[in-house]
Scaffold this motif. Structure first.
Motif, PDB file in Angstrom:
ATOM      1  N   GLY A   1      -3.303   5.896  -6.966  1.00 59.87           N
ATOM      2  CA  GLY A   1      -2.126   6.289  -7.728  1.00 59.87           C
ATOM      3  C   GLY A   1      -1.631   5.162  -8.631  1.00 59.87           C
ATOM      4  O   GLY A   1      -2.198   4.057  -8.637  1.00 59.87           O
ATOM      5  N   PRO A   2      -0.585   5.410  -9.390  1.00 62.67           N
ATOM      6  CA  PRO A   2      -0.063   4.423 -10.350  1.00 62.67           C
ATOM      7  C   PRO A   2       0.662   3.267  -9.651  1.00 62.67           C
ATOM      8  O   PRO A   2       1.887   3.216  -9.585  1.00 62.67           O
ATOM      9  CB  PRO A   2       0.885   5.248 -11.217  1.00 62.67           C
ATOM     10  N   LEU A   3      -0.110   2.328  -9.154  1.00 66.05           N
ATOM     11  CA  LEU A   3       0.453   1.197  -8.409  1.00 66.05           C
ATOM     12  C   LEU A   3       1.379   0.341  -9.255  1.00 66.05           C
ATOM     13  O   LEU A   3       2.215  -0.374  -8.719  1.00 66.05           O
ATOM     14  CB  LEU A   3      -0.671   0.328  -7.834  1.00 66.05           C
ATOM     15  N   GLY A   4       1.229   0.391 -10.566  1.00 65.24           N
ATOM     16  CA  GLY A   4       2.106  -0.369 -11.444  1.00 65.24           C
ATOM     17  C   GLY A   4       3.540   0.127 -11.419  1.00 65.24           C
ATOM     18  O   GLY A   4       4.438  -0.515 -11.972  1.00 65.24           O
ATOM     19  N   CYS A   5       3.772   1.260 -10.759  1.00 61.85           N
ATOM     20  CA  CYS A   5       5.120   1.828 -10.683  1.00 61.85           C
ATOM     21  C   CYS A   5       5.811   1.546  -9.355  1.00 61.85           C
ATOM     22  O   CYS A   5       6.996   1.854  -9.208  1.00 61.85           O
ATOM     23  CB  CYS A   5       5.047   3.344 -10.909  1.00 61.85           C
ATOM     24  N   ILE A   6       5.098   0.980  -8.397  1.00 53.77           N
ATOM     25  CA  ILE A   6       5.733   0.716  -7.107  1.00 53.77           C
ATOM     26  C   ILE A   6       6.573  -0.560  -7.214  1.00 53.77           C
ATOM     27  O   ILE A   6       6.286  -1.440  -8.030  1.00 53.77           O
ATOM     28  CB  ILE A   6       4.710   0.632  -5.961  1.00 53.77           C
ATOM     29  N   PRO A   7       7.617  -0.668  -6.413  1.00 52.68           N
ATOM     30  CA  PRO A   7       8.510  -1.831  -6.521  1.00 52.68           C
ATOM     31  C   PRO A   7       7.800  -3.178  -6.416  1.00 52.68           C
ATOM     32  O   PRO A   7       8.143  -4.116  -7.127  1.00 52.68           O
ATOM     33  CB  PRO A   7       9.492  -1.621  -5.362  1.00 52.68           C
TER      34      PRO A   7
END
Length: 158
Positions: free
Chosen positions: A78-84
């Motif tokens: 998934g879009p790991l760049g969006c996790i905190p």
């Protein structure tokens, strides 16, 4: 399994079972972490990381196939760049994602999808029951993250 249902029973069960594999997020998260000074080595180029991840996963999928597995669903990262965690590392403001991290993920997912197509071609030739399906979790979760208000009051991205 063999002790309980015998070798033929185990083979039949494996042929009918669906294997769902979700893998790769931790590899990418470890890759993006800052290095510890004096203890770190230079990081591999991202394409080498992605190729290595796909190679090792493909090797394990082929091994499962040799053992009798025939139906696979492989979930992309998934879009790991969006996790905190990733946003904090890159000082990304709330409501935004790290394009750098997501680019690594998209590259991996593309290579994974291509590898599964190849496996379908290679392993179906002798056994038409073999199927590898790529599940695109990246686009699904990115849609949830970027347009969370559309999905009800309980989705939050901050």
């Amino acid at each position: 399994m063999i002790k309980v249902i015998g070798e033929n029973g185990a083979k039949e069960m494996l042929k009918k079972a669906m294997f769902t594999i979700t893998i790769g997020s931790n590899d990418i998260l470890n890759y993006i972490q800052p290095s510890i000074p004096f203890f770190s080595q230079d990081k591999l180029p991202t394409d080498v990381l992605q190729d290595s991840m796909v190679f090792h996963l493909t090797t394990h999928l082929k091994r499962l196939h040799q053992l009798g597995a025939r139906k696979f669903v492989v979930v992309g990262v998934g879009p790991l760049g969006c996790i905190p965690f990733a946003r904090a590392l890159n000082l990304i403001p709330a409501g935004k994602c790290s394009d750098q991290v997501n680019q690594i993920v998209r590259g991996y997912n593309m290579k994974l999808r291509d590898s599964l197509r190849t496996l379908n071609t290679e392993l179906r030739s002798g056994d038409h029951n073999t199927t590898f399906v790529y599940a695109n979790s990246y686009d699904l979760f990115l849609e949830l993250v970027l347009n969370y208000r559309q999905f009800g009051k309980y989705w939050c991205f901050g």
